[in-house]
Each structure stands twice: as structure tokens, then as C-alpha cells.
Enzyme design. Structure first.
Site, PDB file in Angstrom:
ATOM      1  N   PHE A  22      71.114  19.471  37.677  1.00  0.00           N
ATOM      2  CA  PHE A  22      70.843  20.898  37.839  1.00  0.00           C
ATOM      3  C   PHE A  22      70.298  21.479  36.534  1.00  0.00           C
ATOM      4  CE2 PHE A  22      72.255  25.361  37.755  1.00  0.00           C
ATOM      5  CZ  PHE A  22      71.739  25.814  38.965  1.00  0.00           C
ATOM      6  N   ASN A  39      80.219  26.962  36.359  1.00  0.00           N
ATOM      7  CA  ASN A  39      79.015  27.309  37.109  1.00  0.00           C
ATOM      8  C   ASN A  39      78.923  26.297  38.250  1.00  0.00           C
ATOM      9  OD1 ASN A  39      76.589  28.175  38.079  1.00  0.00           O
ATOM     10  ND2 ASN A  39      75.368  27.483  36.343  1.00  0.00           N
ATOM     11  N   PRO A  40      79.631  26.572  39.358  1.00  0.00           N
ATOM     12  CA  PRO A  40      79.754  25.591  40.430  1.00  0.00           C
ATOM     13  C   PRO A  40      78.595  25.676  41.412  1.00  0.00           C
ATOM     14  CG  PRO A  40      80.993  27.536  41.004  1.00  0.00           C
ATOM     15  CD  PRO A  40      80.349  27.822  39.665  1.00  0.00           C
TER      16      PRO A  40
END
Length: 288
Positions: free
Chosen positions: A92, A194-195
Site C-alpha cells: 500500500f 492505518n488499517p
């Protein structure tokens, strides 16, 4: 060899990226040019003329970006706080919105000596490494469940340790596991997370849909599944007066603060807006 104005190359790149639907065409064009030239973006006006191979190299990257490949994949890095991390396929890409969550966390740590910090769902390791860089005295733990993300995080951790930063402590683990970091229960000053939080089925830009790992973006239960586990972990890990900050979807402005308030040990629950004025993260403190 006829040198050409860099300004014209950037104008053409901007036109191509605009037609391709890229959200920030001028910015991306300038960042690509700066990357090819090996200079900071702010110094581009100091390079009025460039050789044809430079124009060709910019054009190749612009054509890749026009296919909606993330800019950070093309340059190989992303920034967060005062650091950069390497990124690419399988991990990510850190977003500018997370800067505000990082700032809140560092402000909480101000005046605390040798704080203990846990970064849940660490991905590339950006948050953990940014905290460690800002606070060399901190003991920073980071965890992720995804093997590819952990490989990127390990690489980034090694790069920053080699550059002189205090090494972070990186683990493979599931935020849903109630025994994860059990030895730290009640001892942590700051929990950051920050899932994955985008509700499944939500339309997302091509850069996200085609390149970000879905497991790092989408979550079940209308995007709240991983957040629930992160809140439970924070409630367990935090010491009295410790704080947590969890990022969430802009549709979660009411739901996530409500989940946090349901934990009696957490107080001073506050929602925070991102750079565009949308609900983006929630913070709370462990009761003293």
C-alpha cells in the site's frame, strides 16, 4: 544535440496526464521530471534546457503514469513526515492524509521519555519509521499480517537503520489476535493504525483498484472489521494517559468514534478531518 525547453516537456506531460484522467496532472508531470533529472521539484525552474534523452525518459514515465500506474511505483518511493520509504507492487502506498495522524501522534509523545509505540497494519512501515526517525529514544513495534507488505517493511527498516535511525521491531501478526503483543498490555504510550477500511464494493480510482493490494484497502462489515480489532488492541495495550489514532473511511465519521466510545477505558474521543475537510481519523486517550 539540440537541447529543448523543459517547460514545454512538462506542459506536454500535463496535457497527456489530464486526458488520462490523472487527479493531479501538473504536479505529477513536475514530479516525474524532477525524478528523471535527480533534482527536487522546487529546483525545476533552474533547469531551463534539457537533452533529448531526458525528454524521452520523461515521456516514457508519463506514458506509464497515463496508464494509471501509481506515481510512487514509477519513482519507487513515497514520503511520510520527514522520511521516504520504498514502495512498489504488493504494498500500500502511504497517502498525504496520514501526515495529520502522524503529527497528532508525535505531539502526544512530546515530553515523554523513551515512549513505547505500536503501529498496527504497518504496510510499508512508513508510520513506524517516521515515528522512530522523529523520536530516536522511542521503542517502536510494527506488525502486519501480509507477507509482501512485511518484505517491503523489512527492506525499509533496514535502509533506515543503515542510515542511523534506531531500528524498529517488526513482527508478523494478526490485529484480530487478542494475544498479539500481550507482553505490552498496559505499557504502550501510543498506538497508531492505518488499517484497510474502504467498504467492499466502493468504487475507487484506477490506481487503487488495479495496483494497491485489495487486502490493504477493503474491509468487511462496511469497512469496519479491522478497525474493530484495532480499537480492541489499543484499549488493551495503552497505558494510562496513552493515546491511540486510527484512520478510517470518510463515511465512518460517526461510526468509528461511536465504536471507540463504547470502550469504557478510552476517553477524550475526537474525530479529525483530512486535508480535504473529510472525516479521516479518530483519537482517544486511555483513562488515567
Amino acid at each position: 544535440m539540440n537541447r529543448q525547453p523543459l517547460r514545454l516537456a512538462i506542459m506536454e506531460a500535463t496535457r497527456i496526464l489530464t486526458e488520462a484522467g490523472v487527479a493531479s496532472p501538473r504536479s505529477d508531470a513536475e514530479l516525474i521530471a524532477a525524478h528523471v533529472l535527480g533534482v527536487e521539484r522546487g529546483r525545476l525552474p533552474m533547469v531551463p534546457l534539457v537533452d533529448p534523452p531526458v525528454i524521452d525518459a520523461i515521456g516514457q514515465l508519463v506514458n506509464q503514469r497515463a496508464k494509471r500506474i501509481p506515481l510512487q511505483y514509477l519513482t519507487g518511493w513515497a514520503a511520510l513526515g520527514d522520511i521516504t520509504v520504498n514502495v512498489g507492487a504488493g504494498v500500500f502506498v502511504p497517502r498525504p492524509e496520514t501526515e495529520l495522524l502522524l503529527e497528532w501522534g508525535l505531539k502526544l509523545l512530546h515530553g515523554r521519555e523513551y515512549p513505547v509505540v505500536v503501529d498496527l497494519c504497518t504496510g510499508s512501515g512508513a508510520l513506524a519509521l517516521a515515528v522512530q526517525h522523529a523520536r530516536p529514544d522511542a521503542v517502536v513495534y510494527a506488525v502486519d499480517i501480509d507477507a509482501q507488505a512485511l518484505a517491503w517493511a523489512r527492506h525499509n527498516a533496514d535502509v533506515h537503520a543503515d542510515a542511523g535511525d534506531t531500528p524498529i521491531r517488526l513482527y508478523s501478526g494478526d490485529v484480530a489476535d487478542s494475544t498479539m503483543f500481550a507482553e505490552l498490555d498496559g505499557l504502550v504510550d501510543l498506538v497508531l493504525c492505518n488499517p484497510p477500511y474502504v467498504p467492499e464494493g466502493t468504487p475507487v480510482p484506477a490506481e487503487v483498484a488495479e495496483h494497491d493490494p485489495p487486502r490493504a484497502v477493503f474491509a468487511e462489515e462496511s469497512g469496519l472489521a479491522v478497525i474493530r480489532h484495532a480499537i480492541a488492541a489499543a484499549a488493551r495495550l495503552l497505558r494510562p494517559t496513552g493515546g491511540m489514532a486510527i484512520e478510517h473511511d470518510d463515511t465512518h465519521g460517526s461510526a468509528v468514534p461511536a465504536l471507540v466510545r463504547a470502550r469504557r477505558v478510552l476517553t477524550d474521543v475526537q474525530g479529525h478531518l483530512d486535508l480535504a475537510g473529510r472525516p479521516r481519523f479518530v483519537t482517544a486517550l486511555r483513562v488515567s
